[in-house]
Write a protein that holds these residues in place. Sequence first.
Motif, PDB file in Angstrom:
ATOM      1  N   ALA A  35     -23.760  81.458 -59.514  1.00  0.00           N
ATOM      2  CA  ALA A  35     -24.942  80.723 -59.970  1.00  0.00           C
ATOM      3  C   ALA A  35     -25.938  81.716 -60.565  1.00  0.00           C
ATOM      4  CB  ALA A  35     -25.575  79.988 -58.789  1.00  0.00           C
ATOM      5  N   THR A  36     -26.883  81.201 -61.323  1.00  0.00           N
ATOM      6  CA  THR A  36     -27.958  82.047 -61.856  1.00  0.00           C
ATOM      7  C   THR A  36     -29.261  81.686 -61.131  1.00  0.00           C
ATOM      8  OG1 THR A  36     -28.315  80.464 -63.609  1.00  0.00           O
ATOM      9  CG2 THR A  36     -26.852  82.318 -64.108  1.00  0.00           C
ATOM     10  N   GLY A  37     -30.390  82.139 -61.668  1.00  0.00           N
ATOM     11  CA  GLY A  37     -31.689  81.808 -61.058  1.00  0.00           C
ATOM     12  C   GLY A  37     -32.231  82.960 -60.240  1.00  0.00           C
ATOM     13  N   SER A  38     -33.420  82.756 -59.657  1.00  0.00           N
ATOM     14  CA  SER A  38     -34.073  83.831 -58.897  1.00  0.00           C
ATOM     15  C   SER A  38     -33.397  84.065 -57.553  1.00  0.00           C
ATOM     16  CB  SER A  38     -35.519  83.481 -58.556  1.00  0.00           C
ATOM     17  OG  SER A  38     -36.150  82.883 -59.604  1.00  0.00           O
ATOM     18  N   THR A  39     -32.850  83.004 -56.955  1.00  0.00           N
ATOM     19  CA  THR A  39     -32.374  83.142 -55.575  1.00  0.00           C
ATOM     20  C   THR A  39     -31.239  84.169 -55.437  1.00  0.00           C
ATOM     21  OG1 THR A  39     -33.002  80.820 -55.344  1.00  0.00           O
ATOM     22  CG2 THR A  39     -31.855  81.820 -53.480  1.00  0.00           C
ATOM     23  N   PRO A  40     -30.214  84.150 -56.296  1.00  0.00           N
ATOM     24  CA  PRO A  40     -29.121  85.120 -56.091  1.00  0.00           C
ATOM     25  C   PRO A  40     -29.401  86.531 -56.589  1.00  0.00           C
ATOM     26  CG  PRO A  40     -28.530  83.544 -57.824  1.00  0.00           C
ATOM     27  CD  PRO A  40     -29.907  83.200 -57.388  1.00  0.00           C
ATOM     28  N   LEU A  66     -21.695  78.046 -62.933  1.00  0.00           N
ATOM     29  CA  LEU A  66     -21.969  76.615 -62.830  1.00  0.00           C
ATOM     30  C   LEU A  66     -22.445  75.971 -64.119  1.00  0.00           C
ATOM     31  CD1 LEU A  66     -24.085  76.614 -59.547  1.00  0.00           C
ATOM     32  CD2 LEU A  66     -21.851  75.534 -59.847  1.00  0.00           C
ATOM     33  N   ASP A  67     -23.246  76.716 -64.890  1.00  0.00           N
ATOM     34  CA  ASP A  67     -23.957  76.011 -65.963  1.00  0.00           C
ATOM     35  C   ASP A  67     -24.435  76.949 -67.061  1.00  0.00           C
ATOM     36  OD1 ASP A  67     -25.765  77.167 -64.167  1.00  0.00           O
ATOM     37  OD2 ASP A  67     -26.576  75.267 -63.499  1.00  0.00           O
ATOM     38  N   TYR A  80     -27.582  81.963 -69.672  1.00  0.00           N
ATOM     39  CA  TYR A  80     -27.032  82.329 -68.371  1.00  0.00           C
ATOM     40  C   TYR A  80     -25.946  83.390 -68.506  1.00  0.00           C
ATOM     41  CZ  TYR A  80     -29.840  78.778 -66.047  1.00  0.00           C
ATOM     42  OH  TYR A  80     -30.880  78.059 -65.530  1.00  0.00           O
ATOM     43  N   ILE A 133     -30.472  75.929 -54.944  1.00  0.00           N
ATOM     44  CA  ILE A 133     -30.916  74.531 -54.864  1.00  0.00           C
ATOM     45  C   ILE A 133     -32.266  74.406 -55.570  1.00  0.00           C
ATOM     46  CG2 ILE A 133     -31.931  74.911 -52.548  1.00  0.00           C
ATOM     47  CD1 ILE A 133     -31.104  71.983 -51.861  1.00  0.00           C
ATOM     48  N   GLY A 134     -32.410  73.332 -56.339  1.00  0.00           N
ATOM     49  CA  GLY A 134     -33.692  73.097 -57.005  1.00  0.00           C
ATOM     50  C   GLY A 134     -34.705  72.506 -56.030  1.00  0.00           C
ATOM     51  N   HIS A 138     -31.712  69.500 -56.814  1.00  0.00           N
ATOM     52  CA  HIS A 138     -30.589  69.595 -57.765  1.00  0.00           C
ATOM     53  C   HIS A 138     -29.646  70.729 -57.375  1.00  0.00           C
ATOM     54  CE1 HIS A 138     -33.061  72.328 -60.663  1.00  0.00           C
ATOM     55  NE2 HIS A 138     -32.176  73.082 -60.075  1.00  0.00           N
ATOM     56  N   ALA A 140     -26.553  72.995 -59.232  1.00  0.00           N
ATOM     57  CA  ALA A 140     -26.274  73.330 -60.633  1.00  0.00           C
ATOM     58  C   ALA A 140     -27.341  72.566 -61.427  1.00  0.00           C
ATOM     59  CB  ALA A 140     -24.847  73.001 -61.012  1.00  0.00           C
ATOM     60  N   PHE A 141     -26.990  71.853 -62.487  1.00  0.00           N
ATOM     61  CA  PHE A 141     -28.016  71.024 -63.144  1.00  0.00           C
ATOM     62  C   PHE A 141     -27.730  69.537 -62.922  1.00  0.00           C
ATOM     63  CE2 PHE A 141     -29.385  74.669 -66.012  1.00  0.00           C
ATOM     64  CZ  PHE A 141     -30.626  74.778 -65.406  1.00  0.00           C
ATOM     65  N   LYS A 202     -38.557  75.346 -51.404  1.00  0.00           N
ATOM     66  CA  LYS A 202     -37.258  74.691 -51.225  1.00  0.00           C
ATOM     67  C   LYS A 202     -37.205  73.870 -49.929  1.00  0.00           C
ATOM     68  CE  LYS A 202     -35.909  76.604 -55.004  1.00  0.00           C
ATOM     69  NZ  LYS A 202     -34.954  77.665 -55.202  1.00  0.00           N
TER      70      LYS A 202
HETATM   71  C1  F6R Z   1     -28.394  78.018 -61.628  1.00  0.00           C
HETATM   72  C2  F6R Z   1     -28.379  76.683 -61.062  1.00  0.00           C
HETATM   73  C3  F6R Z   1     -29.591  76.051 -60.487  1.00  0.00           C
HETATM   74  C4  F6R Z   1     -30.372  76.962 -59.560  1.00  0.00           C
HETATM   75  C5  F6R Z   1     -31.607  76.244 -59.008  1.00  0.00           C
HETATM   76  C6  F6R Z   1     -32.475  77.153 -58.178  1.00  0.00           C
HETATM   77  O1  F6R Z   1     -27.117  78.384 -62.108  1.00  0.00           O
HETATM   78  O2  F6R Z   1     -27.366  76.079 -61.102  1.00  0.00           O
HETATM   79  O3  F6R Z   1     -29.218  74.906 -59.772  1.00  0.00           O
HETATM   80  O4  F6R Z   1     -29.565  77.382 -58.505  1.00  0.00           O
HETATM   81  O5  F6R Z   1     -32.364  75.733 -60.071  1.00  0.00           O
HETATM   82  O6  F6R Z   1     -33.014  78.123 -59.006  1.00  0.00           O
HETATM   83  P1  F6R Z   1     -33.813  79.367 -58.424  1.00  0.00           P
HETATM   84  O7  F6R Z   1     -32.823  80.195 -57.688  1.00  0.00           O
HETATM   85  O8  F6R Z   1     -34.348  80.079 -59.646  1.00  0.00           O
HETATM   86  O9  F6R Z   1     -34.882  78.827 -57.555  1.00  0.00           O
END
Ligand code: F6R
Length: 241
Positions: A35-40, A66-67, A80, A133-134, A138, A140-141, A202
Motif C-alpha cells: 500500500a502507499t500513503g503516510s502509514t507504511p 493496491l491502487d 503511487y 485505512i482511510g 476506506h 485501498a480506494f 483513524k
Molecule cells: C493507499 C491506499 C489507501 C491508504 C489510506 C490511508 O495505497 O490504498 O487506502 O491506505 O488512504 O492513507 P494514509 O496512510 O496516508 O493515512
Amino acid sequence: MKLIVTKDYETMSVRAAEEIAKIINNKPDAVVGLATGSTPFEMYKELIKMNKQGTLDFSKVTTINLDEYIGLSPQHPQSYRFFMDENLFDHINIDKKNTFLPNGLAKNVDEEGKTYDNMIDSLGGTDIQLLGIGKNGHIAFNEPDEKLIAGTHMTKLTESTIKANARFFNSIEEVPKTAVTMGLGQIMKAKKILLIASGIDKAEAIKGLMSGKINTSNPSTMLQMHNDVILIADEDAVSLL
Ligand code: F6R
C-alpha cells in the motif's frame, strides 16, 4: 482478527515490518501486496534497513500494489508508482520487473482491472496484503457506498479522501478525482491481511471495524469476514475502542 496495540507510530512500523519479513523469510518467492500513503512510510524504512543489513532478501519477491491515480504517469512525483520506487523499490534488491501497480494511464480501465486480477490469480494470490485505512474506513480506494465492487475497478474519490490526500499535492485542484483500485473481493483473497493504523484520525474508522457489524458505509468492516487478519494499531488509533 488479531489486534496488536503498540505505543506509537514507530513501534507500529517496526512490528509491521517484522510481520512482512516473517512471510518473506518463510517463503523467499512470496507475493506481497503493498500500500502507499503516510502509514507504511516508516515500515518501508524498516524493511530497507533489514535488506541492507542482509537479514531480508527481496530478490525473488513479487509485489502487487493496491491502487493508482488515474491520469498520473509513473514519472509523476505523486503517482503511487513513483512513491513505491522512491520509498522502497529503489533501495532494496528487488527485481523491478516483479513489482506491479495498476496502470493509471490505461485506455480501458475495465480491461486493466480484469488483467490485473487475472495476473494476481495466476501468481497464486498474495501471501500477505498490507493495508492502510482511510478516516472514513476506506480500504485501498474502496470508498463508503451503497455497493462495493469485488474486482479491480475505476472509482471516484470522495471529498474527504481528496482533502486528506491534498497534503501531498501543491493544491487540492491537482488531486486526481478518480483512481483504479483493487476491489474488496480481490483483497479478501489474500492468504493473510496486515492492516496498520496510526493516529487519532483513524480512531473512528477502527471503532467501526471492530464493531462486529459489517456494512458498506465502512468498507473496512468487510475484513471481519477474513480468517487471518492482523491489525497493528497504535494507542491513538484504538483510543475509541
Ligand atoms: C493507499 C491506499 C489507501 C491508504 C489510506 C490511508 O495505497 O490504498 O487506502 O491506505 O488512504 O492513507 P494514509 O496512510 O496516508 O493515512
